[in-house]
Scaffold this motif. Structure first.
Motif, PDB file in Angstrom:
ATOM      1  N   SER B 144       0.690  -0.982  -0.113  1.00 36.96           N
ATOM      2  CA  SER B 144      -0.069   0.002  -0.047  1.00 36.96           C
ATOM      3  C   SER B 144       0.932   1.159   0.151  1.00 36.96           C
ATOM      4  O   SER B 144       2.171   1.188   0.149  1.00 36.96           O
ATOM      5  CB  SER B 144      -0.867  -0.018   1.218  1.00 36.96           C
ATOM      6  OG  SER B 144       0.024   0.289   2.317  1.00 36.96           O
ATOM      7  N   GLY B 146       1.219   3.748   2.139  1.00 36.75           N
ATOM      8  CA  GLY B 146       1.979   3.924   3.447  1.00 36.75           C
ATOM      9  C   GLY B 146       2.985   2.839   3.565  1.00 36.75           C
ATOM     10  O   GLY B 146       3.903   3.214   4.165  1.00 36.75           O
ATOM     11  N   LEU B 173      -0.400  10.295   2.046  1.00 40.32           N
ATOM     12  CA  LEU B 173      -1.114   9.330   2.667  1.00 40.32           C
ATOM     13  C   LEU B 173      -2.492   9.858   3.212  1.00 40.32           C
ATOM     14  O   LEU B 173      -2.696  11.276   3.321  1.00 40.32           O
ATOM     15  CB  LEU B 173      -0.242   8.777   3.923  1.00 40.32           C
ATOM     16  CG  LEU B 173       1.127   8.448   3.600  1.00 40.32           C
ATOM     17  CD1 LEU B 173       1.817   8.167   4.653  1.00 40.32           C
ATOM     18  CD2 LEU B 173       1.028   7.118   2.478  1.00 40.32           C
ATOM     19  N   ASP B 174      -3.260   8.903   3.618  1.00 39.16           N
ATOM     20  CA  ASP B 174      -4.896   9.156   4.376  1.00 39.16           C
ATOM     21  C   ASP B 174      -4.429   9.585   5.687  1.00 39.16           C
ATOM     22  O   ASP B 174      -3.500   9.330   6.177  1.00 39.16           O
ATOM     23  CB  ASP B 174      -5.542   8.076   4.083  1.00 39.16           C
ATOM     24  CG  ASP B 174      -5.174   6.910   4.818  1.00 39.16           C
ATOM     25  OD1 ASP B 174      -5.598   6.911   6.161  1.00 39.16           O
ATOM     26  OD2 ASP B 174      -4.333   6.040   4.339  1.00 39.16           O
ATOM     27  N   ALA B 175      -5.686  10.324   6.161  1.00 37.99           N
ATOM     28  CA  ALA B 175      -5.313  10.934   7.603  1.00 37.99           C
ATOM     29  C   ALA B 175      -4.853   9.810   8.664  1.00 37.99           C
ATOM     30  O   ALA B 175      -3.969  10.285   9.462  1.00 37.99           O
ATOM     31  CB  ALA B 175      -6.661  11.561   7.960  1.00 37.99           C
ATOM     32  N   THR B 177      -3.242   6.894   8.461  1.00 38.67           N
ATOM     33  CA  THR B 177      -2.072   6.425   8.334  1.00 38.67           C
ATOM     34  C   THR B 177      -1.019   7.544   8.600  1.00 38.67           C
ATOM     35  O   THR B 177       0.091   7.294   9.053  1.00 38.67           O
ATOM     36  CB  THR B 177      -2.155   5.657   6.713  1.00 38.67           C
ATOM     37  OG1 THR B 177      -2.964   5.147   6.203  1.00 38.67           O
ATOM     38  CG2 THR B 177      -0.653   5.140   6.480  1.00 38.67           C
ATOM     39  N   LYS B 178      -1.474   8.656   7.997  1.00 36.49           N
ATOM     40  CA  LYS B 178      -0.658   9.806   8.360  1.00 36.49           C
ATOM     41  C   LYS B 178      -0.381   9.896   9.702  1.00 36.49           C
ATOM     42  O   LYS B 178       0.905  10.202  10.275  1.00 36.49           O
ATOM     43  CB  LYS B 178      -1.407  11.064   7.901  1.00 36.49           C
ATOM     44  CG  LYS B 178      -0.341  12.171   7.591  1.00 36.49           C
ATOM     45  CD  LYS B 178      -1.321  13.297   6.861  1.00 36.49           C
ATOM     46  CE  LYS B 178      -0.304  14.590   6.313  1.00 36.49           C
ATOM     47  NZ  LYS B 178      -1.210  15.463   5.620  1.00 36.49           N
ATOM     48  N   ASP B 202       1.448  20.485   6.567  1.00 37.20           N
ATOM     49  CA  ASP B 202       0.462  20.260   7.714  1.00 37.20           C
ATOM     50  C   ASP B 202       1.027  20.773   8.944  1.00 37.20           C
ATOM     51  O   ASP B 202       1.921  20.144   9.617  1.00 37.20           O
ATOM     52  CB  ASP B 202       0.410  18.484   7.502  1.00 37.20           C
ATOM     53  CG  ASP B 202      -0.692  18.155   8.773  1.00 37.20           C
ATOM     54  OD1 ASP B 202      -0.658  18.798   9.673  1.00 37.20           O
ATOM     55  OD2 ASP B 202      -1.056  16.842   8.533  1.00 37.20           O
TER      56      ASP B 202
END
Ligand SMILES: Nc1ncnc2c1ncn2[C@@H]1O[C@H](COP(=O)(O)OP(=O)(O)OP(=O)(O)O)[C@@H](O)[C@H]1O
Ligand SMILES: [Mg+2]
Lengths: 287, 256
Positions: B144, B146, B173-175, B177-178, B202
């Motif tokens: 994936s 991540g 990356l999605d929130a 995973t981040k 971020d």
């Protein structure tokens, strides 16, 4: 292989499969597997078999002129006679030798040259115009020139095949090298890779799929030019047999020779595909 | 085998650094005589509007781009090109698709001449460190986003750099995973004793990870600002001081 045979296990399998899982549904699984394999074979080869059946029916029932399109069984018989009797084996051997020699020479020259051309800007700049010129000139148009230069013997035949095979190999090798992701090159540079290491560990493996495209195109081209060259001034070879059988109105034999050519093409392609599978396992969606 | 090491962080000194690019016939000044000291072992996070020069600064530190003016020195030595004491983690994992996870992570060491068995042994340690021990033999296409990024991080850690340069490593990356990767980065940073320079969009990520945040100005004539984040670790995103830092940073961007 009937429809009944196919349907029964599918119907039962979906019903009873759930209950049987705990109770050792091995037989069930096996049956389902056989069904799946059968379905796959039918969906893959059904149309082909249908085509052959249609041909056979059309030729043997007289819809088409059987003298021009002989029934399949006659072609198979001629093929069997030529192979088992040995009369076509010599032709196959000489054809394989011509195409093989030319293909091997093209590989030995085109791949290293393509790798260098893709890497060294100066070499590509210098060679590109002449390459484009040669590429746009049909190899068949040049065949008379090669005959003048090399005579009507083996040399001109091998050379014209070699010539035509060179270009797909060369061009695909060059583009494979040039299309390597620059982000990967930069990554390698960050880790301190020197030029040769970058080439060996990033550029070359990245170009392999494209080189295989070239190899497969090259194999097709080699067979194409093989036939063309054997139709002019040859007295042996599969391409010669196609022309000769037609000339002598041995139509089943002509089709037998055509079938052999098709088989050679399929085998060459299959060999290259499995070689590519082995070399590019990382790229293969099934493994 | 012990691979964690004593303080190997590097100290970065940036003096009067300028860089401009020719765009549409004009010189666009991206960095304007920047002075900055990055302490050994610190985590410096760079934020700034899009186009403010974050990537450019990081690439100059990496040695992938040359400055027009000024100097960058690491532990007193002037930077000219890439160097073994630095490793870069890009926004994309940049894995070699024809190497397994293990092969990719060992790649950096192998390129530097470490024999394969030794390189792979150390690679396995860092693959485990990023939590991918079971995937050592997987191909990159089987990972994936991540996981692939973690492989990229392991590859950088394996060469045991003094300075780790990261350009929006978690940007794609999605929130969920981040957040877990931010925790992982914080842990790796403290365990590996490495100087970390990280670019991000971020602000929460910046406050979560940074010792200091560098804000690059967008407009001409603006000055770069440095903000120290004096919060104990591990940090709590919902805690009131954390929230106050976040509001402060938003205000810097004129968003609050
Ligand atoms: N190789 C290049 N050639 C020309 N201009 C460039 C180059 N690299 C960057 N620039 C310019 O420099 C400016 C800063 O780019 P940079 O990539 O450093 O911004 P950034 O802060 O990383 O932005 P983002 O947050 O969008 O990633 C941009 O205006 C960009 O157009
Ligand atoms: Mg950027």
């Amino acid at each position: 292989m009937t429809l009944q045979h196919m349907e029964r296990p599918v119907g039962i399998g979906t019903h009873e499969g759930t209950e049987r899982i705990g109770a050792g549904g091995l037989g069930m699984d096996f049956q389902r597997l056989t069904v799946r394999t059968t379905v796959r074979i039918i969906s893959r080869y059904g149309v082909l078999v249908g085509f052959l059946a249609l041909w056979q029916a059309a030729a043997s029932s007289g819809w088409v002129n059987a003298a021009v399109l002989p029934p399949v069984d006659m072609i198979v018989a001629a093929l069997w006679k030529g192979l088992a009797g040995g009369s076509l084996l010599g032709d196959i051997a000489i054809s394989l030798q011509r195409a093989g020699l030319a293909f091997a020479a093209a590989v030995i020259i085109a791949i290293p040259l393509g790798l260098v051309m893709g890497q060294v800007r100066a070499v590509e700049t210098a060679l590109d115009p002449i390459l484009q010129l040669f590429r746009q000139t049909s190899a068949l148009a040049l065949y008379p020139v090669f005959i003048l230069l090399l005579g009507l013997g083996e040399a001109s035949k091998v050379f014209v095949i070699f010539w035509a095979t060179l270009f797909p190999l060369l061009l695909n090798t060059i583009s494979g090298v040039k299309e390597v992701d620059p982000k990967l090159l930069e990554m390698a540079r960050v880790y301190g890779a020197r030029r040769l290491t970058v080439f060996r560990r990033v550029v070359l493996p990245g170009a392999v799929p494209s080189i295989f495209v070239g190899l497969r195109l090259g194999a097709t081209t080699a067979l194409l030019l093989l036939i063309a060259s054997e139709m002019i001034g040859a007295n042996k070879g599969i391409g010669f047999q196609v022309m000769n059988a037609q000339y002598n109105f041995q139509i089943p034999l002509m089709f037998a020779a055509i079938v052999i050519l098709a088989a050679l093409g399929l085998i060459a392609n299959q060999v290259l595909v499995s070689l590519q599978r082995r070399l590019c396992r990382w790229n293969d969606p099934v493994s | 085998m012990s691979v964690t090491s004593i303080n190997r962080g590097g100290e970065v000194t940036i003096r009067d650094l300028s860089k401009s690019f020719p765009i549409a016939g004009r010189e666009l000044a991206v960095l304007r005589s920047l002075d900055l000291d990055i302490r050994s072992g610190e985590c410096l996070v760079i934020v700034g509007a899009s186009g403010s020069g974050k990537t450019t600064l990081l690439r100059i530190l990496a040695g992938l781009e040359a400055a027009d003016n000024g100097t960058v020195a690491i532990d007193g030595r002037k930077v000219e090109g890439v160097g073994a004491e630095r490793a870069v983690i890009f926004q994309e994992p940049r894995l070699l698709p024809w190497l397994s996870v293990l092969g990719n992570v060992a790649f950096g060491l192998e390129v530097r001449g470490v024999p394969k068995p030794e390189a792979e042994e150390r690679a396995r340690f860092y693959i485990a460190l990023v939590g991918l021990a079971e995937f050592a033999d997987a191909w990159p296409r089987q990972l994936s986003g991540g996981m692939a990024q973690r492989v990229g991080i392991a590859r950088a850690l394996t060469v045991q750099p003094g300075i780790l340069l990261l350009d929006e490593p978690l940007g794609a990356l999605d929130a969920m995973t981040k957040i877990s990767m931010q925790e992982e980065l914080a842990r790796i940073w403290s365990e590996e004793n490495v100087t970390m320079v990280l670019v991000t969009h971020d602000l929460e990520e910046a406050i979560y990870l940074a010792d200091r945040v560098l804000i690059l100005p967008k407009e001409k004539g603006g000055a770069a600002r440095l903000i120290s984040i004096d919060l104990p670790r591990p940090r709590d995103r919902s805690e009131s001081h954390f929230v106050r830092y976040r509001e402060g940073l938003l205000r810097e961007f004129g968003l609050h």
